[in-house]
Motif scaffolding. Structure first.
Motif, PDB file in Angstrom:
ATOM      1  N   ASN A 106     -26.913  19.484  14.667  1.00 32.44           N
ATOM      2  CA  ASN A 106     -28.336  19.188  14.150  1.00 32.44           C
ATOM      3  C   ASN A 106     -28.489  17.502  14.080  1.00 32.44           C
ATOM      4  O   ASN A 106     -29.400  16.993  13.786  1.00 32.44           O
ATOM      5  N   ILE A 107     -27.433  16.885  14.347  1.00 35.30           N
ATOM      6  CA  ILE A 107     -27.338  15.342  14.610  1.00 35.30           C
ATOM      7  C   ILE A 107     -27.772  14.760  16.022  1.00 35.30           C
ATOM      8  O   ILE A 107     -26.982  14.953  16.803  1.00 35.30           O
ATOM      9  N   LEU A 108     -28.829  14.067  16.185  1.00 40.34           N
ATOM     10  CA  LEU A 108     -29.142  13.723  17.342  1.00 40.34           C
ATOM     11  C   LEU A 108     -29.460  12.200  17.409  1.00 40.34           C
ATOM     12  O   LEU A 108     -30.110  11.637  16.459  1.00 40.34           O
ATOM     13  N   GLY A 109     -29.257  11.341  18.635  1.00 40.68           N
ATOM     14  CA  GLY A 109     -29.429  10.180  18.552  1.00 40.68           C
ATOM     15  C   GLY A 109     -29.526   9.521  19.941  1.00 40.68           C
ATOM     16  O   GLY A 109     -29.009   9.877  20.765  1.00 40.68           O
ATOM     17  N   THR A 110     -30.413   8.549  20.006  1.00 44.00           N
ATOM     18  CA  THR A 110     -30.245   7.662  21.374  1.00 44.00           C
ATOM     19  C   THR A 110     -30.194   6.121  20.951  1.00 44.00           C
ATOM     20  O   THR A 110     -30.874   5.490  20.107  1.00 44.00           O
ATOM     21  N   ASN A 170     -31.739   3.044  -3.871  1.00 38.89           N
ATOM     22  CA  ASN A 170     -30.847   3.911  -4.694  1.00 38.89           C
ATOM     23  C   ASN A 170     -31.010   5.432  -4.446  1.00 38.89           C
ATOM     24  O   ASN A 170     -32.357   5.904  -4.266  1.00 38.89           O
ATOM     25  N   GLY A 171     -29.935   5.913  -4.000  1.00 43.81           N
ATOM     26  CA  GLY A 171     -29.863   7.506  -3.536  1.00 43.81           C
ATOM     27  C   GLY A 171     -30.314   7.831  -2.243  1.00 43.81           C
ATOM     28  O   GLY A 171     -30.055   9.128  -2.008  1.00 43.81           O
ATOM     29  N   LEU A 172     -30.844   6.946  -1.594  1.00 48.66           N
ATOM     30  CA  LEU A 172     -31.062   7.481  -0.240  1.00 48.66           C
ATOM     31  C   LEU A 172     -30.083   7.793   0.729  1.00 48.66           C
ATOM     32  O   LEU A 172     -30.178   9.007   1.485  1.00 48.66           O
ATOM     33  N   THR A 173     -28.676   7.215   0.676  1.00 42.59           N
ATOM     34  CA  THR A 173     -27.635   7.651   1.694  1.00 42.59           C
ATOM     35  C   THR A 173     -27.357   9.025   1.057  1.00 42.59           C
ATOM     36  O   THR A 173     -26.810   9.842   2.036  1.00 42.59           O
ATOM     37  N   ASP A 174     -27.442   9.284  -0.214  1.00 40.25           N
ATOM     38  CA  ASP A 174     -26.905  10.750  -0.732  1.00 40.25           C
ATOM     39  C   ASP A 174     -27.732  11.726  -0.087  1.00 40.25           C
ATOM     40  O   ASP A 174     -27.453  12.655   0.032  1.00 40.25           O
ATOM     41  N   ILE A 175     -29.250  11.485  -0.123  1.00 38.41           N
ATOM     42  CA  ILE A 175     -30.064  12.250   0.181  1.00 38.41           C
ATOM     43  C   ILE A 175     -29.998  12.646   1.759  1.00 38.41           C
ATOM     44  O   ILE A 175     -30.094  13.601   2.055  1.00 38.41           O
ATOM     45  N   LEU A 176     -29.915  11.540   2.632  1.00 43.24           N
ATOM     46  CA  LEU A 176     -29.686  11.814   4.055  1.00 43.24           C
ATOM     47  C   LEU A 176     -28.255  12.436   4.026  1.00 43.24           C
ATOM     48  O   LEU A 176     -28.380  13.500   4.971  1.00 43.24           O
ATOM     49  N   ASN A 177     -27.259  12.369   3.542  1.00 41.56           N
ATOM     50  CA  ASN A 177     -25.975  13.035   3.599  1.00 41.56           C
ATOM     51  C   ASN A 177     -26.467  14.681   3.287  1.00 41.56           C
ATOM     52  O   ASN A 177     -25.941  15.560   4.025  1.00 41.56           O
ATOM     53  N   GLU A 178     -27.005  14.817   2.285  1.00 40.42           N
ATOM     54  CA  GLU A 178     -27.483  16.309   1.851  1.00 40.42           C
ATOM     55  C   GLU A 178     -28.107  17.008   2.958  1.00 40.42           C
ATOM     56  O   GLU A 178     -28.050  18.066   3.270  1.00 40.42           O
ATOM     57  N   PHE A 179     -29.303  16.207   3.430  1.00 40.92           N
ATOM     58  CA  PHE A 179     -30.033  16.637   4.548  1.00 40.92           C
ATOM     59  C   PHE A 179     -29.523  16.892   5.692  1.00 40.92           C
ATOM     60  O   PHE A 179     -29.526  18.222   6.143  1.00 40.92           O
ATOM     61  N   VAL A 180     -28.325  16.154   6.116  1.00 44.16           N
ATOM     62  CA  VAL A 180     -27.676  16.397   7.400  1.00 44.16           C
ATOM     63  C   VAL A 180     -26.494  17.311   7.390  1.00 44.16           C
ATOM     64  O   VAL A 180     -26.386  18.015   8.064  1.00 44.16           O
ATOM     65  N   ILE A 181     -25.650  16.769   6.412  1.00 44.02           N
ATOM     66  CA  ILE A 181     -24.465  17.617   6.408  1.00 44.02           C
ATOM     67  C   ILE A 181     -24.613  18.943   5.498  1.00 44.02           C
ATOM     68  O   ILE A 181     -24.057  19.918   5.939  1.00 44.02           O
ATOM     69  N   ASN A 182     -25.337  18.967   4.487  1.00 39.76           N
ATOM     70  CA  ASN A 182     -25.165  19.998   3.692  1.00 39.76           C
ATOM     71  C   ASN A 182     -26.355  21.227   4.338  1.00 39.76           C
ATOM     72  O   ASN A 182     -25.874  22.318   4.314  1.00 39.76           O
ATOM     73  N   LYS A 183     -27.566  20.731   4.113  1.00 40.82           N
ATOM     74  CA  LYS A 183     -28.780  21.514   4.709  1.00 40.82           C
ATOM     75  C   LYS A 183     -28.746  21.698   6.323  1.00 40.82           C
ATOM     76  O   LYS A 183     -29.391  22.655   6.732  1.00 40.82           O
ATOM     77  N   LYS A 184     -28.095  20.875   7.002  1.00 43.89           N
ATOM     78  CA  LYS A 184     -27.904  20.842   8.269  1.00 43.89           C
ATOM     79  C   LYS A 184     -29.223  20.992   8.865  1.00 43.89           C
ATOM     80  O   LYS A 184     -29.454  21.824   9.964  1.00 43.89           O
ATOM     81  N   LYS A 185     -30.304  20.154   8.720  1.00 44.43           N
ATOM     82  CA  LYS A 185     -31.537  19.880   9.197  1.00 44.43           C
ATOM     83  C   LYS A 185     -31.503  18.609  10.256  1.00 44.43           C
ATOM     84  O   LYS A 185     -30.760  18.256  10.195  1.00 44.43           O
ATOM     85  N   PRO A 186     -32.553  19.180  11.338  1.00 42.30           N
ATOM     86  CA  PRO A 186     -32.579  18.148  12.297  1.00 42.30           C
ATOM     87  C   PRO A 186     -32.750  16.532  11.859  1.00 42.30           C
ATOM     88  O   PRO A 186     -33.646  16.236  11.239  1.00 42.30           O
ATOM     89  N   LEU A 187     -32.010  15.634  12.461  1.00 44.15           N
ATOM     90  CA  LEU A 187     -32.062  14.193  12.314  1.00 44.15           C
ATOM     91  C   LEU A 187     -32.151  13.625  13.462  1.00 44.15           C
ATOM     92  O   LEU A 187     -31.088  13.921  14.389  1.00 44.15           O
ATOM     93  N   PHE A 188     -32.818  12.646  14.057  1.00 46.56           N
ATOM     94  CA  PHE A 188     -32.928  11.995  15.069  1.00 46.56           C
ATOM     95  C   PHE A 188     -32.548  10.406  14.836  1.00 46.56           C
ATOM     96  O   PHE A 188     -33.491   9.852  14.231  1.00 46.56           O
ATOM     97  N   GLY A 189     -31.723   9.990  15.316  1.00 48.13           N
ATOM     98  CA  GLY A 189     -31.511   8.315  15.016  1.00 48.13           C
ATOM     99  C   GLY A 189     -31.826   7.644  16.296  1.00 48.13           C
ATOM    100  O   GLY A 189     -31.341   8.256  17.494  1.00 48.13           O
ATOM    101  N   ILE A 190     -32.473   6.226  16.093  1.00 50.80           N
ATOM    102  CA  ILE A 190     -32.878   5.578  17.253  1.00 50.80           C
ATOM    103  C   ILE A 190     -32.253   4.527  17.165  1.00 50.80           C
ATOM    104  O   ILE A 190     -32.159   3.649  16.208  1.00 50.80           O
ATOM    105  N   CYS A 191     -31.597   4.027  18.169  1.00 48.96           N
ATOM    106  CA  CYS A 191     -30.920   2.481  18.135  1.00 48.96           C
ATOM    107  C   CYS A 191     -29.727   2.303  17.119  1.00 48.96           C
ATOM    108  O   CYS A 191     -29.103   3.050  17.227  1.00 48.96           O
ATOM    109  N   VAL A 192     -30.057   1.429  16.335  1.00 51.24           N
ATOM    110  CA  VAL A 192     -29.085   1.346  15.123  1.00 51.24           C
ATOM    111  C   VAL A 192     -28.988   2.673  14.477  1.00 51.24           C
ATOM    112  O   VAL A 192     -28.107   2.781  13.510  1.00 51.24           O
TER     113      VAL A 192
END
Length: 208
Positions: A183-187, A64-86
């Protein structure tokens, strides 16, 4: 600096944890957690993903609330996030593995099954393959073009904007294997299973 690996019960992420621990030791504070406050206060976030697109999205949504926190982190705060595979694939609007599933919608596009040319190419695409770096990316600093990375996947991310693609690999067609959008990176490949060059990519992310 605080780097958080999001643990949302999406399969075995021990190799991700081990690789980041090796690179981070003595330099950054590494957390592995699904605690929303710890993720929120992080400087950088790693989003791993194993299994199907649907199972990973379902696992994210079950906290509960995880996707909201991730959206805020990535979209609003524009902090770096690294996605791997899926973790990378979930950046998309929609995925078609198992059933049509809504993604995080951070980078417009879709996740579709690799065209195996009527069985000419085996799926999943497993093993070492060369990457073709197509644009400067923060995570490819001091990484040579045509380096070999380790892959395990049957589906590929197809972004609408080709400018976000930072590397491709040849497997039945030019399969997108790395993206960077601000700020969004992934492999799509697994840096944690790609020997010293993979560790270099992890280090580059930590050093952003």
């Amino acid at each position: 600096m605080n780097v958080t690996i999001v643990d949302y019960n999406s399969g075995n992420i021990s190799s991700v944890i081990n690789s980041f621990t090796e690179v981070a030791k003595g330099t950054v504070n590494l957390e592995v957690t699904s605690d929303l406050n710890k993720i929120k206060s992080s400087d950088k976030v790693v989003l791993p993903g194993q299994g199907s697109f649907k199972s990973c999205i379902d696992a994210l949504n079950s906290i509960n609330g995880l996707t909201d926190i991730l959206n805020e982190f990535v979209i609003n705060k524009k902090k770096p996030l690294f996605g791997i595979c899926v973790g990378l694939q979930m950046f998309a609007d929609v995925g078609y593995e198992e059933t049509e599933t809504k993604g995080l919608g951070w980078i417009p596009g879709k996740v579709s099954k690799i065209d195996n040319k009527n069985g000419e190419y085996k799926l999943p695409h497993i093993g070492w393959n060369q990457i073709n770096i197509v644009k400067d990316s923060k995570i490819f600093k001091d990484v040579e073009n045509n380096s070999h990375m380790y892959f395990v996947h049957s589906y590929e991310f197809i972004p609408e904007d080709k400018d976000v693609i930072s590397a491709t690999t040849d497997y039945s067609s030019k399969v997108v294997c790395s993206v960077e959008k601000d700020n969004i990176l992934g492999t799509q490949f697994h840096p944690e299973k790609s020997d010293k060059i993979g560790l270099k990519i992890i280090k580059n992310f930590i050093n952003i």
